[in-house]
Design a protein around this motif. Structure first.
Motif, mmCIF file in Angstrom:
data_model
loop_
_atom_site.group_PDB
_atom_site.id
_atom_site.type_symbol
_atom_site.label_atom_id
_atom_site.label_comp_id
_atom_site.label_asym_id
_atom_site.label_seq_id
_atom_site.Cartn_x
_atom_site.Cartn_y
_atom_site.Cartn_z
ATOM 1 N N ALA A 110 1.109 43.853 -17.023
ATOM 2 C CA ALA A 110 0.766 43.946 -15.633
ATOM 3 C C ALA A 110 2.150 43.482 -14.769
ATOM 4 O O ALA A 110 3.115 42.823 -15.422
ATOM 5 C CB ALA A 110 -0.284 42.698 -15.323
ATOM 6 N N PHE A 111 2.067 44.025 -13.608
ATOM 7 C CA PHE A 111 3.134 43.415 -12.706
ATOM 8 C C PHE A 111 2.401 42.907 -11.355
ATOM 9 O O PHE A 111 1.505 43.792 -10.912
ATOM 10 C CB PHE A 111 4.060 44.581 -12.483
ATOM 11 N N GLY A 112 2.727 41.829 -10.875
ATOM 12 C CA GLY A 112 2.210 41.245 -9.698
ATOM 13 C C GLY A 112 0.743 41.153 -10.112
ATOM 14 O O GLY A 112 0.153 40.591 -11.098
ATOM 15 N N ASP A 113 -0.040 41.610 -9.122
ATOM 16 C CA ASP A 113 -1.617 41.628 -9.466
ATOM 17 C C ASP A 113 -2.045 42.997 -9.963
ATOM 18 O O ASP A 113 -3.342 42.923 -10.009
ATOM 19 C CB ASP A 113 -2.471 41.350 -7.914
ATOM 20 N N VAL A 133 3.214 55.166 -13.645
ATOM 21 C CA VAL A 133 3.410 53.724 -14.007
ATOM 22 C C VAL A 133 4.824 53.661 -13.644
ATOM 23 O O VAL A 133 5.335 52.658 -13.088
ATOM 24 C CB VAL A 133 3.151 53.333 -15.262
ATOM 25 N N SER A 134 5.780 54.613 -14.012
ATOM 26 C CA SER A 134 7.225 54.478 -13.669
ATOM 27 C C SER A 134 7.263 54.204 -12.062
ATOM 28 O O SER A 134 8.081 53.519 -11.498
ATOM 29 C CB SER A 134 7.852 55.533 -14.092
ATOM 30 N N ALA A 135 6.751 55.116 -11.425
ATOM 31 C CA ALA A 135 6.619 55.331 -9.680
ATOM 32 C C ALA A 135 6.229 53.960 -9.340
ATOM 33 O O ALA A 135 6.671 53.321 -8.235
ATOM 34 C CB ALA A 135 6.165 56.405 -9.514
ATOM 35 N N ALA A 136 4.972 53.336 -9.863
ATOM 36 C CA ALA A 136 4.864 52.107 -9.299
ATOM 37 C C ALA A 136 5.616 51.028 -9.647
ATOM 38 O O ALA A 136 5.818 50.224 -8.663
ATOM 39 C CB ALA A 136 3.320 51.822 -10.062
ATOM 40 N N LEU A 137 6.401 50.714 -10.681
ATOM 41 C CA LEU A 137 7.334 49.874 -11.019
ATOM 42 C C LEU A 137 8.350 50.051 -10.095
ATOM 43 O O LEU A 137 8.930 48.984 -9.370
ATOM 44 C CB LEU A 137 8.068 49.941 -12.218
ATOM 45 N N ASP A 138 8.858 51.288 -9.585
ATOM 46 C CA ASP A 138 9.754 51.549 -8.725
ATOM 47 C C ASP A 138 9.497 51.039 -7.433
ATOM 48 O O ASP A 138 10.418 50.458 -6.532
ATOM 49 C CB ASP A 138 10.310 53.123 -8.643
ATOM 50 N N VAL A 147 7.191 40.397 -10.516
ATOM 51 C CA VAL A 147 6.646 39.445 -11.780
ATOM 52 C C VAL A 147 6.057 40.293 -12.562
ATOM 53 O O VAL A 147 4.960 40.938 -12.236
ATOM 54 C CB VAL A 147 5.670 38.390 -11.071
ATOM 55 N N LEU A 148 6.570 40.438 -13.856
ATOM 56 C CA LEU A 148 6.191 41.060 -14.839
ATOM 57 C C LEU A 148 5.642 40.448 -16.151
ATOM 58 O O LEU A 148 6.042 39.515 -16.643
ATOM 59 C CB LEU A 148 7.233 42.062 -15.496
ATOM 60 N N ALA A 149 4.216 40.706 -16.436
ATOM 61 C CA ALA A 149 3.633 40.086 -17.674
ATOM 62 C C ALA A 149 3.639 40.980 -18.874
ATOM 63 O O ALA A 149 3.450 42.268 -18.680
ATOM 64 C CB ALA A 149 2.360 39.622 -17.497
ATOM 65 N N TYR A 150 4.126 40.644 -19.978
ATOM 66 C CA TYR A 150 4.354 41.440 -21.199
ATOM 67 C C TYR A 150 3.913 40.432 -22.511
ATOM 68 O O TYR A 150 3.681 39.601 -22.171
ATOM 69 C CB TYR A 150 5.731 42.085 -21.216
ATOM 70 N N ALA A 151 3.550 41.436 -23.408
ATOM 71 C CA ALA A 151 3.427 40.731 -24.737
ATOM 72 C C ALA A 151 4.428 41.285 -25.945
ATOM 73 O O ALA A 151 4.440 42.451 -25.855
ATOM 74 C CB ALA A 151 1.906 41.086 -25.112
ATOM 75 N N SER A 159 5.074 35.794 -18.599
ATOM 76 C CA SER A 159 5.346 36.354 -17.509
ATOM 77 C C SER A 159 6.885 36.062 -17.080
ATOM 78 O O SER A 159 7.424 34.870 -17.426
ATOM 79 C CB SER A 159 4.613 35.796 -16.099
ATOM 80 N N VAL A 160 7.533 36.909 -16.566
ATOM 81 C CA VAL A 160 8.951 36.702 -16.114
ATOM 82 C C VAL A 160 9.145 37.296 -14.740
ATOM 83 O O VAL A 160 8.466 38.398 -14.386
ATOM 84 C CB VAL A 160 9.928 37.559 -17.162
ATOM 85 N N THR A 161 9.981 36.985 -14.003
ATOM 86 C CA THR A 161 10.297 37.468 -12.770
ATOM 87 C C THR A 161 11.727 38.480 -12.867
ATOM 88 O O THR A 161 12.755 37.863 -13.184
ATOM 89 C CB THR A 161 10.529 36.397 -11.625
ATOM 90 N N LEU A 162 11.663 39.596 -12.373
ATOM 91 C CA LEU A 162 12.820 40.324 -12.618
ATOM 92 C C LEU A 162 13.446 40.661 -11.179
ATOM 93 O O LEU A 162 12.394 41.132 -10.236
ATOM 94 C CB LEU A 162 12.653 41.962 -13.102
ATOM 95 N N ALA A 163 14.673 40.412 -10.960
ATOM 96 C CA ALA A 163 15.373 40.476 -9.536
ATOM 97 C C ALA A 163 16.103 41.873 -9.582
ATOM 98 O O ALA A 163 17.013 41.975 -10.307
ATOM 99 C CB ALA A 163 16.104 39.532 -9.375
ATOM 100 N N PRO A 164 15.597 42.981 -8.955
ATOM 101 C CA PRO A 164 16.192 44.101 -8.996
ATOM 102 C C PRO A 164 17.652 44.409 -8.608
ATOM 103 O O PRO A 164 18.025 43.380 -7.658
ATOM 104 C CB PRO A 164 15.259 45.287 -8.294
ATOM 105 N N VAL A 165 18.316 45.334 -9.014
ATOM 106 C CA VAL A 165 19.572 45.576 -8.545
ATOM 107 C C VAL A 165 19.699 47.050 -8.157
ATOM 108 O O VAL A 165 18.912 47.851 -8.359
ATOM 109 C CB VAL A 165 20.785 45.323 -9.499
ATOM 110 N N SER A 166 20.706 47.558 -7.220
ATOM 111 C CA SER A 166 20.713 48.684 -6.987
ATOM 112 C C SER A 166 21.077 49.702 -7.960
ATOM 113 O O SER A 166 22.365 49.465 -8.562
ATOM 114 C CB SER A 166 21.761 48.688 -5.595
ATOM 115 N N ALA A 167 20.653 51.080 -7.713
ATOM 116 C CA ALA A 167 21.062 51.864 -8.860
ATOM 117 C C ALA A 167 21.017 53.391 -8.109
ATOM 118 O O ALA A 167 20.131 53.366 -7.294
ATOM 119 C CB ALA A 167 20.395 52.007 -10.089
#
Length: 318
Positions: A110-113, A133-138, A147-151, A159-167
């Motif tokens: 999941a990401f966010g809600d 899915v890629s577009a939604a993450l972007d 906030v991304l949940a993964y297993a 859960s971890v929090t990703l702070a995006p950077v410019s690309a």
């Protein structure tokens, strides 16, 4: 930036003989390795050149793999240790996803809600979910930290929090067939058999930089506007060649690697992509790159950076 899953080539049927299954497992492993190789280099180029490209956007450094796009999703999930179809295909070194501890083949929950399995059920065509899915993450990254949940394997989700950077805006994809490299406006695409995968890293990065340059310089749009004449196509190829050393310099590779790539590739592939009516001869292209390398050296010596937004001279299309 994502992995293209070609179903027929990657099918892992449980009923096939053990030797055949092992061969298919190995093919998927090699495909993933090349995807991660391309993704890491593409990420480095895209982030290092973000100050100079148009449309730079927040990014996470994470590609998406969809087991549902393969011929036997259950077998792929077993082989990769996934607890669901959607997973991290590649995680770029030095990226927000890497800093947060994500690894390739971590199942994305999941990401966010947004519960990914519920929000993005599988439907045909198989590639559609990967795009969505890629577009939604972007889109989530464009709003700030994600906030991304993964297993990992079959462990409970974390859960971890990703702070995006410019690309710079481009995806990097490996196809499960072919030996060509191409740019499609928003994507850089390499066939899994592209010879440059086996070149020294800096020279392969030059090949990636060439395709990325097509996107950054908006060549598809320019050719649509000016006309796709042979002369105009050649000028866009020359322009992409000339931008290679600038992109490499900002990403920490020696700009001379662009020349090294052309000198290695050209004599061996003179009848292929670099010797067709849309391109000048490899030796002519090498001379244009050599002149640009000298210009990059002068600019970086003076300014400490290769600001191609200010100093790169564009070709004039007919």
């Amino acid at each position: 930036m994502r992995l293209i899953a070609v179903a027929a080539a990657a099918a892992l049927a449980a009923s096939v003989p053990v030797v055949a299954a092992q061969r298919e497992d190995s093919a998927l492993t090699r495909l993933q390795a090349r995807d991660r190789q391309l993704f890491a280099i593409g990420w480095r180029l895209a982030t290092a050149n973000a100050p100079y490209c148009e449309g730079a956007a927040p990014a996470l450094g994470l590609s998406v793999l969809d087991a549902g796009g393969f011929g036997d999703p259950a077998a792929v999930r077993r082989q990769l240790g996934l607890s669901g179809d959607l997973a991290a295909g590649a995680v770029a070194p030095g990226s927000p996803a890497n800093a947060a501890g994500l690894k390739g083949n971590d199942t994305l929950v999941a990401f966010g809600d947004t519960d990914l399995a519920a929000r993005f059920p599988f439907r045909k065509p198989a590639w559609r979910r990967l795009i969505e899915v890629s577009a939604a993450l972007d889109a989530a990254a464009a709003q700030g930290p994600v906030v991304l949940a993964y297993a990992r394997g079959h462990e409970p989700p974390r859960s971890v929090t990703l702070a995006p950077v410019s690309a710079c805006p481009s995806r990097f994809e490996v196809l499960d067939s072919g030996s060509r490299a191409m740019a499609e406006g928003t994507r850089v695409i390499f066939g899994r058999n592209f010879p440059g995968f086996d070149y020294p890293e800096a020279e392969f990065a030059a090949a990636v930089a060439h395709e990325l340059a097509h996107n950054l310089l908006r060549h598809r749009a320019r050719l649509k506007e000016a006309g796709r004449s042979l002369g105009n196509v050649r000028l866009t190829e020359r322009e992409a060649d000339r931008l290679m050393p600038w992109l490499l310099a900002n990403a920490g590779w020696q700009p001379e690697a662009a020349l090294g790539f052309m000198q290695r590739w050209g004599p061996r592939h003179d009848g292929g992509i670099f010797r067709n009516p849309n391109h000048e001869g490899w030796d002519e292209r090498a001379e244009a790159i050599r002149a640009e390398v000298a210009k990059v050296a002068g600019v970086t010596a003076t300014e400490g950076k290769a600001d191609w937004a200010r100093h790169f001279t564009r070709e004039t299309l007919d």
